[in-house]
Design a protein around this motif. Sequence first.
Motif, PDB file in Angstrom:
ATOM      1  N   PHE A  43       0.878  -1.343   0.022  1.00 25.22           N
ATOM      2  CA  PHE A  43      -0.050   0.028   0.070  1.00 25.22           C
ATOM      3  C   PHE A  43       1.026   1.242   0.090  1.00 25.22           C
ATOM      4  N   GLY A  44       2.006   1.288   1.048  1.00 24.67           N
ATOM      5  CA  GLY A  44       2.848   2.316   0.913  1.00 24.67           C
ATOM      6  C   GLY A  44       3.466   2.708  -0.317  1.00 24.67           C
ATOM      7  N   VAL A  47       1.202   4.389  -2.902  1.00 21.96           N
ATOM      8  CA  VAL A  47       0.975   5.823  -2.364  1.00 21.96           C
ATOM      9  C   VAL A  47       2.093   6.664  -3.002  1.00 21.96           C
ATOM     10  N   SER A  62      -8.771   9.922  -9.974  1.00 22.28           N
ATOM     11  CA  SER A  62     -10.145  10.214  -9.858  1.00 22.28           C
ATOM     12  C   SER A  62     -10.146  10.200  -8.342  1.00 22.28           C
ATOM     13  N   LEU A  63     -11.525  10.595  -7.834  1.00 21.42           N
ATOM     14  CA  LEU A  63     -12.097  10.778  -6.530  1.00 21.42           C
ATOM     15  C   LEU A  63     -12.396   9.235  -6.048  1.00 21.42           C
ATOM     16  N   VAL A  66      -9.104   7.783  -5.234  1.00 23.61           N
ATOM     17  CA  VAL A  66      -8.739   8.280  -3.704  1.00 23.61           C
ATOM     18  C   VAL A  66      -9.388   7.533  -2.749  1.00 23.61           C
ATOM     19  N   GLN A  67     -10.666   7.381  -3.143  1.00 19.34           N
ATOM     20  CA  GLN A  67     -11.608   6.739  -1.989  1.00 19.34           C
ATOM     21  C   GLN A  67     -11.105   5.318  -1.580  1.00 19.34           C
ATOM     22  N   MET A  69      -8.217   4.184  -1.964  1.00 16.47           N
ATOM     23  CA  MET A  69      -6.968   4.321  -1.366  1.00 16.47           C
ATOM     24  C   MET A  69      -7.282   4.852   0.345  1.00 16.47           C
ATOM     25  N   GLU A  70      -8.275   5.399   0.381  1.00 18.43           N
ATOM     26  CA  GLU A  70      -8.442   5.945   1.874  1.00 18.43           C
ATOM     27  C   GLU A  70      -9.038   4.760   2.521  1.00 18.43           C
ATOM     28  N   SER A  73      -6.589   2.338   3.638  1.00 19.43           N
ATOM     29  CA  SER A  73      -5.709   2.873   4.822  1.00 19.43           C
ATOM     30  C   SER A  73      -6.565   2.564   6.014  1.00 19.43           C
ATOM     31  N   LEU A  76      -6.115  -1.013   7.051  1.00 25.13           N
ATOM     32  CA  LEU A  76      -4.985  -1.258   7.638  1.00 25.13           C
ATOM     33  C   LEU A  76      -4.864  -0.775   9.129  1.00 25.13           C
ATOM     34  N   ARG A  77      -5.502   0.370   9.195  1.00 24.03           N
ATOM     35  CA  ARG A  77      -5.593   1.013  10.649  1.00 24.03           C
ATOM     36  C   ARG A  77      -6.287   0.090  11.629  1.00 24.03           C
TER      37      ARG A  77
ATOM     38  N   ILE B1026       3.840   4.025   8.358  1.00 21.78           N
ATOM     39  CA  ILE B1026       3.909   3.851   6.972  1.00 21.78           C
ATOM     40  C   ILE B1026       2.422   4.295   6.562  1.00 21.78           C
ATOM     41  N   ILE B1027       1.374   3.714   7.296  1.00 24.07           N
ATOM     42  CA  ILE B1027       0.129   4.005   7.014  1.00 24.07           C
ATOM     43  C   ILE B1027      -0.164   5.377   7.364  1.00 24.07           C
ATOM     44  N   GLU B1028       0.183   6.059   8.176  1.00 27.49           N
ATOM     45  CA  GLU B1028       0.104   7.286   8.543  1.00 27.49           C
ATOM     46  C   GLU B1028       0.405   8.345   7.506  1.00 27.49           C
ATOM     47  N   CYS B1030       1.089   7.666   4.465  1.00 18.82           N
ATOM     48  CA  CYS B1030       0.466   7.139   3.389  1.00 18.82           C
ATOM     49  C   CYS B1030      -1.188   8.014   3.454  1.00 18.82           C
ATOM     50  N   THR B1033      -0.444  11.624   2.461  1.00 21.29           N
ATOM     51  CA  THR B1033      -0.371  11.656   1.027  1.00 21.29           C
ATOM     52  C   THR B1033      -1.720  11.745   0.135  1.00 21.29           C
ATOM     53  N   ILE B1034      -2.592  10.941   0.692  1.00 23.37           N
ATOM     54  CA  ILE B1034      -3.852  10.614   0.062  1.00 23.37           C
ATOM     55  C   ILE B1034      -4.769  11.704   0.437  1.00 23.37           C
ATOM     56  N   VAL B1037      -3.764  14.444  -1.915  1.00 20.67           N
ATOM     57  CA  VAL B1037      -3.941  14.005  -3.239  1.00 20.67           C
ATOM     58  C   VAL B1037      -5.647  14.346  -3.607  1.00 20.67           C
ATOM     59  N   ARG B1038      -6.368  13.939  -2.604  1.00 23.28           N
ATOM     60  CA  ARG B1038      -7.598  14.373  -2.524  1.00 23.28           C
ATOM     61  C   ARG B1038      -7.905  16.077  -2.714  1.00 23.28           C
ATOM     62  N   VAL B1042      -6.885  15.679  -7.620  1.00 23.96           N
ATOM     63  CA  VAL B1042      -8.003  14.930  -8.061  1.00 23.96           C
ATOM     64  C   VAL B1042      -8.505  15.436  -9.686  1.00 23.96           C
ATOM     65  N   VAL B1043      -8.939  14.448 -10.416  1.00 20.94           N
ATOM     66  CA  VAL B1043      -9.129  15.058 -11.594  1.00 20.94           C
ATOM     67  C   VAL B1043     -10.602  15.619 -11.572  1.00 20.94           C
TER      68      VAL B1043
END
Lengths: 227, 1044
Positions: A43-44, A47, A62-63, A66-67, A69-70, A73, A76-77, B1026-1028, B1030, B1033-1034, B1037-1038, B1042-1043
């Motif tokens: 995942f890292g 990103v 695209s959104l 992004v979603q 990827m969120e 995340s 994993l958390r 790592i997760i934090e 990331c 970053t995300i 990006v948001r 974002v397109v």
Amino acid sequence: MLLDDLSKSIKAMKLLDTRETDRLTAEKRAKNDADFASLVDEFGNSVSVLKEAITMLDYRVSLETVQTMEDCSELLRGVIDDGVAESSKLYDIRQHISKKMLPNLSKEWKSFHQGITGGPLAKLHTLGRLVTDEKGVTEVRERIAAGDNWNNLSMLNENGDSRLIMLKNGLDEIIHMEEGLNLNDNVRAFIDSVTKRNAKVSDITEDIVNWIKKEGLEDRFIVAFRV
Amino acid sequence: MNREIAKRRYMDVFRPDVMHSSHGDFLATHVPMKKLYVTQQLTDHAEVPEQEKKNPKTEEEVYERFMGEMEEDQFVLVIGDSGAGKSHLIRWIDTVHKMRKSEKEVVLPIRRADNTLKGTIRQLIDLPEVKSLPNKELYKKLLSAATSVPEKELKETIYYQFIIQITNDDGKAGDEESVRRINNVDRKHLIALLQNSLFKDRLMESDGPIDRIYGKFAENKSNEVNDTVAEFKDEDFEIDSEFRNKLLLGADDKARKIADKLIDNNEFVCAVKEYINRFVEKVIQRCAGLEPGDLANVIEEIRRELFRQGKTLTILMEDITSASGVDDSLLDALLTDKIEYPEKQMCRINAIVGATDGYYREKFKTNTKGRIHNFVYVPDDLFGGNKKGLLEFFARYLNTISLDPKDIQQWVDQGKGEMETYPVHVVTIGDGWGEYKLGDKHINLFPFTQNSIMFLYDKQDIAKRNPRSLMRDIIETYVKESIEQLEDFPVHRPTFYPSNPELQNAIYNNINYDDSTKLRLACFMYVWGDGTLQTYEKKGVRYVAGLPENVYKELGLPVIDGNKVVVPTEEPSVPESTGSSSPEGARVPAREKENEQVMIALQEVDKWIDNKDYKLSIGATTKSVKALNNARKNINTFLFNSIDWQSEGVSNNAVQKVKNQDKFLVAFDRQTQKSDSVITLPASIESRGIIEAFVRWSEVGKESWNFNNSTDYLLRVQKWGDSIKPTLVKAILHYDDKKSDYFSFAVAAEFYRLILNGYCKNYQDPHNLSPELLLRKNQAVSGENGHTKSWNDLLRIVNGSDGAEARTCVLQYYNLVQGDVVHSINYEFDALAFNKAVKGVIKTGLHYETVDLQLDDPVKKRRLYSEYLKKIIDRLDIVVNDEKAMLALQLANIEKSVSLDDLESTTDIEDLIDEIGKFYSQAQKSHISIAIHYDLSKINYCKRNVEQIVKAINVAKQVAQTRDTIESLLLLSRDPLVCLKPFVELLNLAAADLEKTNSEVEMRMKTYKTENPDLGDTPYSRQQQIIENCAKTIEEVREHHVVG
């Protein structure tokens, strides 16, 4: 006699069971933790590539991507919150990454790649006929092509460059190649028209003819009927 | 009869060769022949055409036809069966012709003499016409041929002549125009066989082919007329394997080969026989030193001489076979017509020649047959339809034997043989026996009556009703008896059917006569008398059955009282022919046609009664009388079926036991088969009556009492059956004065079967067994059990067919059949008797020793129960000991793991089994290798049978203390092993697995003692970082990349 012996034996077996159960639990946890670490790394990495692409190429996603990827995340958390990497949760995360997040990133990158490389590659095609360094042209084309797959973007070549960097270098090289031909605006406009296959006879001005003669490019141009 | 003269004379008169009897005797015994057939040709089968049979001729008519004056040559063949009277006719013609012929007629009678070629030649050389033959060489040849040669030498010569002829032949037997009759290889092998001494001895045996040829050629050694043909027969070359094996010892290969080929090869045997027979004529000629045409030359020489003298020739040759060897050429000479050879100047010849029709058919050549146009056929049954002739035939012979030869000669010489002067003998014995009226003379018929003559003639086989057979078989037989054994007369008793049983009953039921007398008297009254019980008095003489009292007294027979009737009218004169084939006139009762099988059987029975040394042949062999064999079986069946055995206290089962083993209740005294029958029928009239009844039941009534007078026979049989019933009843239940006790043995055996099958588990003492046990279903138990092999082996035996048989016997012995004994299927069970009998067995405690059994019972079906019970008790000790040993082993095994004292209750065992279950269950959880032995079903089985295991342990302890075999058997029948064995197996297994388990656990535990696992405290800090990152970053990006 037998009765007592049997009882003793049963007890011994139970103790053995306890020991063996304990050992089995530790081994399994280690394996799950390793799997979890692997997923986090994957995942890292994604990103990190995204961040680099944005930085180098002004890449945008695209959104929806992004979603995903969120979401990943968050999953994993969750493991970290649980304090234990349960197999089922690891399975879910692996599914999310491989079935949702990465396909979205790949698809969007593919589209992006085509977009940023189409013009430069056409120009390279035209310029390639004007320059004598054909090998250099081929290398540029290969660098650009190597960056078309999202999943391979972090892969390094023998010089330690990732494929993303190689893509960026390739595009820069085309610009550099055009500047090296010292073209005026008319000529540059003419080459653009030729590249786009809409150059007319009327576009062949005296200035253009002189440039051709000057550069000894008489054999490089032809006149053709419009199809 | 004049006994004194007859005693001296009868053998001379009865000599069959009529040519040797005196002229006077011939005339005195001659009965004019009235049934002769004359024909010009015979059918293909040498028979007279039917048309000609319609016109029988008398001897006078025959004489007129063939012996009158004539110019042409003539040949007449007198043909008929042996003994029919051909010689007699020719002799009569000779006698008459000598009286009636003209001066110029020369008669040459060639008599049969001893019926040999040499005999014939001897007759020829004695004739003056032959002695004076101008051809002296020919005469010498005849003299030489007639010379006697020792028999052995001549037979050897005959034998080797055959070998010489065959050796010099090419397989065609002298007939060059024909094909080979046997091939050269076979011919050479045949010579080798003939040279083999063993085979030669066989052919040279008395009545063998060489003997037959010798008999026709040189010497007839018997007094009988020799009608046999000089030739080989099939049986001379039929070789059986026994003879062939004998041959193997010494014969050479060629002889062996043909011997092998002759075995069971009728076609080849026939071919060899026919081939060798082709040489017979030649061999005889060689042995006699004659040429084929020598006799023909003699005839021709005589004819030429007589022609010169102006005379004619009549040749009367009685039997052409008396010229065997030269018969063919002789016939040719006699058939030679002078017209065909005028240059030879031969006189006229009239040849009257006799031949049997068989010889004519087989031996006359076809062309010879074609040259004969005159036949006189003398029928076999010369007296058929001629009672008067038959009686006259008997009367004349009986008269002649009683006449002094001088008286006869005087009659011939002075009385010219005329009837008017015919002498009649003086009766010294047999007055009242009956007479035959010959003209105005009365001839006493002793030892016959008219009835007996007609009866005996009727009994005579049709083929033997010719004069010679009648004389030899009947007249001579009874004359001899009357002279030598009058006190036993008639010794030869023909069988008769007593159509009027009243007389027979009167004789047979008379207790004053012995059986021999009864048989004689019955036969005499039925055959010689009129077969009735009628009596009357005539001229002061009492007549019984048509015979005067003195006749009985002469024979030493009793005179029985009869039913008085009026004196019958004077007997009518003997009628002439009625046209029937049998002489008519015999009274009906005695002559009613008897069933042939009855006749044969009774004849045999009469011999048996009469002759104390005679054995009655009743087996199934061909020699035995079938009807007697059947009678014995039928008597048996009748007795079994007719006696109400139950009423006599005999179980139907006991009867069947005896009946089903084909035991004969009744046997005949002096029967050929061995028998263990209960009753032996003595050789007596009473037995005869019983046997006769059953023979008639079978043969006449066709296995029913539906025949004439059957009620008399049935009554006789029933009375007899009642008289022997007590003996039979005793015999069914006893043997050797012992009561057959097979029911008890069957019961004991059945109890053993029940014990072994586990139906008596609740009993400890055999004395406590109950009869009801036997009546339950108690089927054989076939499932798994824990018993030893020896127990199961015995179990198989008792559950087999013997066991089933014993059980059936136990259940059915006391069945009382309701209704008809034979066919009823309804029974009532005699429970009282059953209980009583079974209790008797129980009382013994089932203890039977071999001596208690009836292994010597002759009735096999009963003996089987003793043998069966012995089979069981012989095995009991082995079975019990094996079971005990096995139980002891089980207990010892238990004690290896657990003290028996710790297994006194079900709880003790339950706890132990549970613990074993837990042990295996834990082993399975702990992945211990012995977990593969975890068999829940076995553990559950033991758990379910905890109670039985406790009991089994107790039984095992108890059995170990019991000494009595039967009591031990009863305890063991609870099958303690069936539960104990799995339990012991479980214990043994658990004990063994326990050790393995402990060892395995110990090994595995060692691993854990050395292990020190390092598990770490904060495993996810790096990943969290790592997760934090990331996430940041995300988020960026948001916000920015974002397109859209």
